[in-house]
Design a protein around this motif. Structure first.
Motif, PDB file in Angstrom:
ATOM      1  N   ILE A   1     -18.435  16.730  -7.980  1.00  0.00           N
ATOM      2  CA  ILE A   1     -18.458  17.825  -7.019  1.00  0.00           C
ATOM      3  C   ILE A   1     -19.600  18.746  -7.420  1.00  0.00           C
ATOM      4  O   ILE A   1     -19.623  19.259  -8.542  1.00  0.00           O
ATOM      5  N   LEU A   2     -20.553  18.931  -6.516  1.00  0.00           N
ATOM      6  CA  LEU A   2     -21.695  19.809  -6.765  1.00  0.00           C
ATOM      7  C   LEU A   2     -21.528  21.042  -5.888  1.00  0.00           C
ATOM      8  O   LEU A   2     -21.692  20.972  -4.671  1.00  0.00           O
ATOM      9  N   PRO A   3     -21.165  22.182  -6.475  1.00  0.00           N
ATOM     10  CA  PRO A   3     -20.914  23.380  -5.663  1.00  0.00           C
ATOM     11  C   PRO A   3     -22.194  23.942  -5.079  1.00  0.00           C
ATOM     12  O   PRO A   3     -23.267  23.866  -5.688  1.00  0.00           O
ATOM     13  N   CYS A   4     -22.070  24.502  -3.882  1.00  0.00           N
ATOM     14  CA  CYS A   4     -23.233  25.053  -3.184  1.00  0.00           C
ATOM     15  C   CYS A   4     -22.815  26.312  -2.435  1.00  0.00           C
ATOM     16  O   CYS A   4     -21.795  26.299  -1.744  1.00  0.00           O
ATOM     17  N   PRO A   5     -23.570  27.406  -2.549  1.00  0.00           N
ATOM     18  CA  PRO A   5     -23.234  28.602  -1.770  1.00  0.00           C
ATOM     19  C   PRO A   5     -23.417  28.356  -0.278  1.00  0.00           C
ATOM     20  O   PRO A   5     -24.242  27.536   0.136  1.00  0.00           O
ATOM     21  N   GLY A   6     -22.649  29.056   0.532  1.00  0.00           N
ATOM     22  CA  GLY A   6     -22.861  29.031   1.969  1.00  0.00           C
ATOM     23  C   GLY A   6     -24.062  29.877   2.328  1.00  0.00           C
ATOM     24  O   GLY A   6     -24.611  30.608   1.488  1.00  0.00           O
ATOM     25  N   ARG A   7     -24.471  29.811   3.586  1.00  0.00           N
ATOM     26  CA  ARG A   7     -25.697  30.495   3.984  1.00  0.00           C
ATOM     27  C   ARG A   7     -25.572  32.016   3.964  1.00  0.00           C
ATOM     28  O   ARG A   7     -26.570  32.719   3.950  1.00  0.00           O
ATOM     29  N   THR A   8     -24.329  32.524   3.946  1.00  0.00           N
ATOM     30  CA  THR A   8     -24.155  33.975   3.922  1.00  0.00           C
ATOM     31  C   THR A   8     -23.812  34.481   2.532  1.00  0.00           C
ATOM     32  O   THR A   8     -23.535  35.657   2.341  1.00  0.00           O
ATOM     33  N   GLU A   9     -23.823  33.581   1.532  1.00  0.00           N
ATOM     34  CA  GLU A   9     -23.425  33.956   0.189  1.00  0.00           C
ATOM     35  C   GLU A   9     -24.636  34.138  -0.718  1.00  0.00           C
ATOM     36  O   GLU A   9     -25.710  33.566  -0.489  1.00  0.00           O
ATOM     37  N   THR A  10     -24.438  34.902  -1.785  1.00  0.00           N
ATOM     38  CA  THR A  10     -25.454  35.096  -2.816  1.00  0.00           C
ATOM     39  C   THR A  10     -24.954  34.479  -4.102  1.00  0.00           C
ATOM     40  O   THR A  10     -23.810  34.699  -4.513  1.00  0.00           O
TER      41      THR A  10
END
Length: 441
Positions: A427-436
């Motif tokens: 599992i490779l975590p990734c921020p959403g487009r509205t997250e920092t």
């Protein structure tokens, strides 16, 4: 879920085994929180464990390097992937040596791309949002804007207030099309809002081809009665081919058979034909109510035929509008996420990045599932999305994924695909487009 403060931490996976999580509902899995650390499920393990990014990349490199051919890897893409990420992703995949780039479009609007490419030469929509304000008729086939594309209702409301006729073609009435109250306009709550659809045609399921042919047959009969006044013959002569064969096919259709197949009365067909004949700027929209049939390509081509008869391609306020469900599925395809890339695109990659891209077509979604199931593909990598739940045969897809050596997902949140894995899973975590992405802060 994007605004949740919950986090799926390594401690979460210590508390909950994969087997336990598999008993949760999809809703509860998704509500667990945002992923914030790379996780590895070792072969035979019951729990995911924390790993570093370096270890994560080393595992990916190890598995990809061990393949007998680059074509033994699958690189799936979700429509939520940005243009920039999609371009870099496809570049990496092609430098690795394969065109195995299936995407969510294979399962929703692939038939639109096929139908439009074969008819007008481009597999995308031909209208902009501004065109909706200039259209005098908008036809909506197999789409529920109020449920699935609510922002579209504002554009439709503006069009209706400008006098645009709106035709809704759907087996069931859509509340949003029957009446729309703009949530930011209090007066709409008082006066009942705007009735959008001026004509509702409750076609039987998969009766769209018959309905479209019936409407065009009615238009042809009016053209026969007053030659040169109904169809755009200049446009047809200059920009189309096969008109005579198409008209012969319409004449050969039996009225009783068409009405029986579409479930719409002759009187309602004539009303629709009147709207089509009077329209000078027609937009036709459609979504998965059209694209999911076995004869979807043929149905969409009939929509294009309706547009062509009136010269509604290349005209302001008119054109074809396949309405996508994901936020960037069309952008991703434009960036090169496609298992069947055109030679011109590959030539451009070669010239710009000084490598020889693979030319053999790759697997689409269905083909990649079969390849994994048959052991021809051994690594599955997903850039976003929930591949397991999105595909049509969940059990068969699960069997296919379990036969991989490695399954890896770039994800913002937990989903069932993380629980149905290959021998190893990442599992490779990734921020959403509205997250920092805040670290060490």
């Amino acid at each position: 879920e994007e605004t949740t403060l919950k986090r799926v931490t390594p401690e979460f996976f210590q508390r909950h085994s994969v087997a336990e999580l598999a008993t949760w509902s999809d809703k509860d899995i998704g509500k667990a929180g945002r992923l914030n650390h790379p996780m590895l499920l070792d072969e035979g393990a019951t729990h995911y464990r924390e790993v570093s990014w370096d270890e994560t990349f080393n595992i990916l490199a190890e598995e990809l390097s061990a393949l007998g051919s680059p074509d033994e890897a699958i690189f799936y893409t979700s429509g939520r992937t940005s243009n920039e990420a999609a371009f870099l992703y496809q570049l990496f995949v092609r430098q690795f040596g394969t065109n195995n780039l299936p995407d969510c479009s294979n399962m929703c609007h692939e038939s639109s791309g096929c139908a439009l490419t074969e008819t007008i030469g481009v597999g995308k929509g031909t209208v902009t949002l501004e065109d909706f304000e200039k259209a005098d008729s908008i036809w909506i086939f197999g789409q529920n804007p109020g449920t699935n594309h609510p922002r579209m209702l504002t554009a439709l409301q503006k069009a209706r207030k400008n006098g645009c006729e709106i035709v809704a073609v759907n087996p069931l009435p859509e509340a949003g099309l029957l009446g729309f109250q703009h949530p930011q306009h209090p007066l709409d709550m008082i006066d009942g809002g705007t009735r959008l659809a001026t004509l509702f045609l409750p076609v039987v399921i998969n009766g769209d081809v018959a309905l479209l042919k019936a409407i065009m047959k009615a238009m042809l009969e009016r053209e026969d009665a007053t030659p040169g006044t109904v169809l755009d013959h200049d446009f047809i002569a200059q920009h189309t081919q096969g008109y005579e064969d198409f008209i012969a096919d319409l004449r050969a259709e039996d009225w009783a058979a068409l009405l029986d197949k579409c479930g719409i009365s002759r009187a309602e067909i004539e009303k629709a034909a009147t709207l089509a004949v009077n329209s000078k700027r027609m937009i036709c929209c459609w979504a998965m109510g059209m694209t999911q049939h076995k004869n979807a390509v043929g149905g969409i081509q009939e929509i294009v035929n309706l547009l062509l008869l009136g010269g509604h391609i290349g005209r302001e306020g008119a054109g074809a509008c396949p309405v996508r469900g994901h936020s960037n599925v069309q952008g991703d395809r434009t960036m090169g996420i496609w298992e069947r890339p055109k030679a011109e695109f590959l030539d451009a990659l070669k010239a710009e990045f000084n490598f020889e891209p693979p030319r053999e077509h790759g697997y689409d979604v269905v083909e990649c599932i079969k390849a994994m199931h048959e052991g021809k593909a051994k690594v599955f990598f997903a850039m976003g999305g929930n591949f397991l739940s999105a595909t049509p045969d969940t059990d068969f897809t699960a069997q296919a994924l379990r036969r991989c050596n490695l399954t890896a997902h770039v994800s913002t949140k937990l989903h069932r695909g993380h629980l149905v894995t290959g021998k190893r899973a990442l599992i490779l975590p990734c921020p959403g487009r509205t997250e920092t992405d805040l670290q060490n802060g």
